[in-house]
Design an enzyme around this catalytic site. Structure first.
Site, PDB file in Angstrom:
ATOM      1  N   GLU A 177       0.736  -1.295   0.008  1.00  0.00           N
ATOM      2  CA  GLU A 177       0.025   0.007  -0.011  1.00  0.00           C
ATOM      3  C   GLU A 177       1.011   1.274  -0.034  1.00  0.00           C
ATOM      4  O   GLU A 177       0.544   2.330  -0.487  1.00  0.00           O
ATOM      5  CB  GLU A 177      -1.006  -0.192   1.323  1.00  0.00           C
ATOM      6  CG  GLU A 177      -1.722  -1.208   1.317  1.00  0.00           C
ATOM      7  CD  GLU A 177      -2.848  -1.067   0.153  1.00  0.00           C
ATOM      8  OE1 GLU A 177      -3.581   0.023  -0.073  1.00  0.00           O
ATOM      9  OE2 GLU A 177      -2.627  -2.202  -0.693  1.00  0.00           O
ATOM     10  N   ASP A 217      11.399  12.597 -32.337  1.00  0.00           N
ATOM     11  CA  ASP A 217      10.309  11.766 -31.495  1.00  0.00           C
ATOM     12  C   ASP A 217       9.216  12.871 -31.064  1.00  0.00           C
ATOM     13  O   ASP A 217       9.456  13.879 -30.606  1.00  0.00           O
ATOM     14  CB  ASP A 217      10.959  11.152 -30.282  1.00  0.00           C
ATOM     15  CG  ASP A 217      11.622   9.915 -30.490  1.00  0.00           C
ATOM     16  OD1 ASP A 217      11.487   9.649 -31.584  1.00  0.00           O
ATOM     17  OD2 ASP A 217      12.399   9.537 -29.541  1.00  0.00           O
TER      18      ASP A 217
END
Ligand code: ADE
Length: 257
Positions: A118, A171
């Site tokens: 968690e 890119d």
């Protein structure tokens, strides 16, 4: 470039690190990657790395001890003084983006900590990590996939990693815009033709077409990027011809067609 990756699941990395560009970058010595199992640094005989949260509630929390011990074993007793970025992958981190990848590509060494369960004991964030990165606003089961994303995005920016030395320049996001469309042979496929300009051999015209298509595509899909892109007067004129007004730069991202 050397990456140290701290994880409870080193096996997850086998595929992504042993294929394609990252595999070649390691084979040529451009990149080295050391996987460290956090469990190996747990002091107790059962190698426990997690425990219940103070204050109650569900889920388990990664203990600070094994993480501090692992990082100190790798970087020495004063890890933060080493100058090596100690990056915790967490959905609470700052957004990983092309600019962050570029900054990291200038470093000689990076250490990545993959969180699990968690959460991670807060003292790891406060006193061990030097940075926290998130790869997006969604929750993964752990930082492993995020670490692989960081390694991939950084590695392909290293000079020599791509077959074509100019490969990363155009890119999407490298220029601040989305990239122009690509085509390869055949010139006609099922009746759909490649744009004539790309077959013309006129490099000036091709460069102009590509720039305009990058602008058109960015305006259609990610107008939010235009606000930060570096645009010439010609770029702005072209965008205006598409109906773009400067105030549009704050527009929400449109739904995909
Ligand atoms: N760990 C879990 N979710 C993550 C995310 N979105 N980015 C980085 N690390 C994570």
């Amino acid at each position: 470039m050397h990456f140290d990756i701290l994880t409870l699941f080193p096996g997850m990395f086998a595929g992504p690190l042993s294929e394609s560009i990252i595999q070649r970058a390691q084979a040529t010595g451009l990149v080295s990657i050391a996987l460290h199992n956090i469990r190996d640094h747990a002091a107790d005989k059962h190698h426990v790395t997690d425990d219940y949260p103070y204050g109650g509630g569900g889920g388990m929390v990664m203990k600070p001890g094994p993480l501090f011990a692992a990082v100190e074993a790798i970087l020495g007793p004063e890890p933060r003084a080493s100058g090596v970025p100690i990056i915790l992958l967490t959905p609470q981190g700052r957004q990983f983006a092309q600019g962050v990848a570029q900054d990291l590509a200038d470093r000689e060494r990076i250490l990545l900590i993959c969180g699990r369960y968690e959460g991670v004991d807060e003292r790891v964030r406060e006193y061990l990590a030097t940075d926290e990165l998130s790869i997006g606003d969604y929750v993964l089961s752990g930082g492993e996939l995020a670490a692989m994303v960081v390694v991939d995005a950084v590695t392909r920016l290293l000079p020599g990693a791509l077959g074509d030395p100019t490969g990363a320049l155009d890119d999407s996001h490298a220029t601040g815009l989305l990239e122009y469309p690509h085509y390869t042979r055949p010139p006609e496929f099922r009746g759909w033709r490649v744009p004539e300009v790309l077959l013309s051999g006129n490099h000036g015209e091709i460069a102009r077409w590509r720039r305009q298509e990058a602008l058109r595509r960015t305006l259609a899909r990610r107008p939010d990027l235009l606000a930060r892109a570096s645009l010439t007067a010609k770029d702005r004129e072209f965008l205006r011809s598409l109906g773009y007004r400067e105030q549009d730069k704050d527009m929400e991202m449109p739904a995909r067609e």
